[in-house]
Design a protein around this motif. Sequence first.
Motif, PDB file in Angstrom:
ATOM      1  N   PHE A  91       0.929  -1.128  -0.056  1.00  0.00           N
ATOM      2  CA  PHE A  91       0.136   0.168  -0.384  1.00  0.00           C
ATOM      3  C   PHE A  91       1.083   0.994   0.632  1.00  0.00           C
ATOM      4  O   PHE A  91       1.885   1.418   0.722  1.00  0.00           O
ATOM      5  N   GLU A  92       0.618   2.581  -0.469  1.00  0.00           N
ATOM      6  CA  GLU A  92       0.734   4.099  -0.860  1.00  0.00           C
ATOM      7  C   GLU A  92       0.144   4.514  -1.073  1.00  0.00           C
ATOM      8  O   GLU A  92      -0.687   4.158  -2.112  1.00  0.00           O
ATOM      9  N   TRP A  93       0.020   5.693   0.037  1.00  0.00           N
ATOM     10  CA  TRP A  93      -0.673   6.347  -0.322  1.00  0.00           C
ATOM     11  C   TRP A  93      -0.020   8.179   0.069  1.00  0.00           C
ATOM     12  O   TRP A  93       1.188   8.402   1.019  1.00  0.00           O
ATOM     13  N   GLU A  94       0.095   9.045  -0.909  1.00  0.00           N
ATOM     14  CA  GLU A  94       1.047  10.672  -1.072  1.00  0.00           C
ATOM     15  C   GLU A  94       0.755  11.852  -1.354  1.00  0.00           C
ATOM     16  O   GLU A  94      -0.553  11.174  -1.912  1.00  0.00           O
ATOM     17  N   THR A  95       0.618  12.510  -0.805  1.00  0.00           N
ATOM     18  CA  THR A  95      -0.088  13.675  -1.227  1.00  0.00           C
ATOM     19  C   THR A  95       1.374  14.970  -1.067  1.00  0.00           C
ATOM     20  O   THR A  95       1.975  14.905  -0.629  1.00  0.00           O
ATOM     21  N   GLU A  96       1.347  15.945  -1.969  1.00  0.00           N
ATOM     22  CA  GLU A  96       1.699  16.840  -2.171  1.00  0.00           C
ATOM     23  C   GLU A  96       1.357  18.057  -1.156  1.00  0.00           C
ATOM     24  O   GLU A  96       0.226  17.823  -0.651  1.00  0.00           O
ATOM     25  N   ILE A  97       2.711  18.292  -0.445  1.00  0.00           N
ATOM     26  CA  ILE A  97       2.922  19.933   0.599  1.00  0.00           C
ATOM     27  C   ILE A  97       3.670  20.357   0.244  1.00  0.00           C
ATOM     28  O   ILE A  97       4.252  20.548  -0.221  1.00  0.00           O
ATOM     29  N   SER A  98       3.639  21.661   0.454  1.00  0.00           N
ATOM     30  CA  SER A  98       4.823  22.738   0.296  1.00  0.00           C
ATOM     31  C   SER A  98       5.907  22.637   0.496  1.00  0.00           C
ATOM     32  O   SER A  98       5.803  21.495   1.425  1.00  0.00           O
ATOM     33  N   LYS A  99       6.472  23.356   0.013  1.00  0.00           N
ATOM     34  CA  LYS A  99       8.207  23.242   0.249  1.00  0.00           C
ATOM     35  C   LYS A  99       9.076  23.488   1.589  1.00  0.00           C
ATOM     36  O   LYS A  99       9.430  22.995   2.947  1.00  0.00           O
ATOM     37  N   GLN A 100       8.310  24.528   2.652  1.00  0.00           N
ATOM     38  CA  GLN A 100       7.914  24.926   3.614  1.00  0.00           C
ATOM     39  C   GLN A 100       7.396  23.699   5.062  1.00  0.00           C
ATOM     40  O   GLN A 100       8.237  24.033   5.698  1.00  0.00           O
ATOM     41  N   ASP A 101       6.495  23.070   4.361  1.00  0.00           N
ATOM     42  CA  ASP A 101       6.116  22.122   5.361  1.00  0.00           C
ATOM     43  C   ASP A 101       6.994  20.957   5.249  1.00  0.00           C
ATOM     44  O   ASP A 101       7.510  20.478   6.291  1.00  0.00           O
ATOM     45  N   ALA A 102       7.571  20.910   4.009  1.00  0.00           N
ATOM     46  CA  ALA A 102       8.082  19.524   3.832  1.00  0.00           C
ATOM     47  C   ALA A 102       8.957  19.475   4.689  1.00  0.00           C
ATOM     48  O   ALA A 102      10.452  18.817   5.651  1.00  0.00           O
ATOM     49  N   GLU A 103      10.079  20.730   4.711  1.00  0.00           N
ATOM     50  CA  GLU A 103      12.122  21.519   5.712  1.00  0.00           C
ATOM     51  C   GLU A 103      10.828  21.164   6.797  1.00  0.00           C
ATOM     52  O   GLU A 103      11.960  20.713   7.480  1.00  0.00           O
ATOM     53  N   ASN A 104      10.107  21.916   7.415  1.00  0.00           N
ATOM     54  CA  ASN A 104       9.692  21.763   8.849  1.00  0.00           C
ATOM     55  C   ASN A 104       9.883  20.246   8.983  1.00  0.00           C
ATOM     56  O   ASN A 104       9.667  20.002  10.957  1.00  0.00           O
ATOM     57  N   LEU A 105       8.665  19.696   8.225  1.00  0.00           N
ATOM     58  CA  LEU A 105       8.975  17.925   8.823  1.00  0.00           C
ATOM     59  C   LEU A 105      10.051  17.174   9.102  1.00  0.00           C
ATOM     60  O   LEU A 105      10.215  15.656  10.129  1.00  0.00           O
ATOM     61  N   LEU A 106      10.894  17.889   8.027  1.00  0.00           N
ATOM     62  CA  LEU A 106      12.242  16.855   8.012  1.00  0.00           C
ATOM     63  C   LEU A 106      13.224  16.864   8.910  1.00  0.00           C
ATOM     64  O   LEU A 106      13.445  16.428   9.648  1.00  0.00           O
ATOM     65  N   LYS A 107      12.517  18.401   9.825  1.00  0.00           N
ATOM     66  CA  LYS A 107      13.059  18.617  11.329  1.00  0.00           C
ATOM     67  C   LYS A 107      12.949  17.590  12.386  1.00  0.00           C
ATOM     68  O   LYS A 107      13.791  17.401  13.224  1.00  0.00           O
ATOM     69  N   LEU A 108      11.829  17.063  12.507  1.00  0.00           N
ATOM     70  CA  LEU A 108      10.994  16.042  13.570  1.00  0.00           C
ATOM     71  C   LEU A 108      11.296  14.770  12.740  1.00  0.00           C
ATOM     72  O   LEU A 108      10.891  13.933  13.922  1.00  0.00           O
ATOM     73  N   CYS A 109      11.937  14.419  11.687  1.00  0.00           N
ATOM     74  CA  CYS A 109      12.419  12.923  10.738  1.00  0.00           C
ATOM     75  C   CYS A 109      13.396  12.134  11.952  1.00  0.00           C
ATOM     76  O   CYS A 109      13.838  12.443  12.878  1.00  0.00           O
TER      77      CYS A 109
END
Length: 157
Positions: A63-81
């Motif tokens: 199973f794979e589900w993907e959605t596009e998010i903003s560059k800023q959201d991605a940068e912020n979430l990468l800090k939580l990884c």
Amino acid sequence: MIEIERKFLVNSTDFKKEAFRQTRIVQGFLNSHKERTIRVRLRENTGYLTVKGLSDQKGLTRFEWETEISKQDAENLLKLCEKGYIDKVRYEIKVGDHIFEVDEFFGDNEGLILAEVELKNTTETHKKPDWLGEEVTGDLKYYNSQLSKQPFNTWNQ
């Protein structure tokens, strides 16, 4: 929403001459449990959030589900990884009726090059270019979520 793909090692860099697109990708994992992974990816200036389920026994479907998010959201979430991330350039190559995605890894995974081809069903065949090496479909150590925790450059230690 079911992804069907096969994964291979790559035995030369000849694929670069055939690529019609190349893209830098940085990604991390909010969750890397084998039954479910949640990936954050920054591809050029666009972010993606992806959820993947447990692979079947052969590692061919999941199973794979993907959605596009903003560059800023991605940068912020990468800090939580989780600790460890993936840095790679993806090359896209048309071979017959399929597009191969070839990832050349950098950082702690430098030296590793993997190719993936998505299929419409589990019995579909595809052409095999000369640069395509050993199949590693289903081998967990080649999953990006595992490469972020156990990078390629640590395998011989």
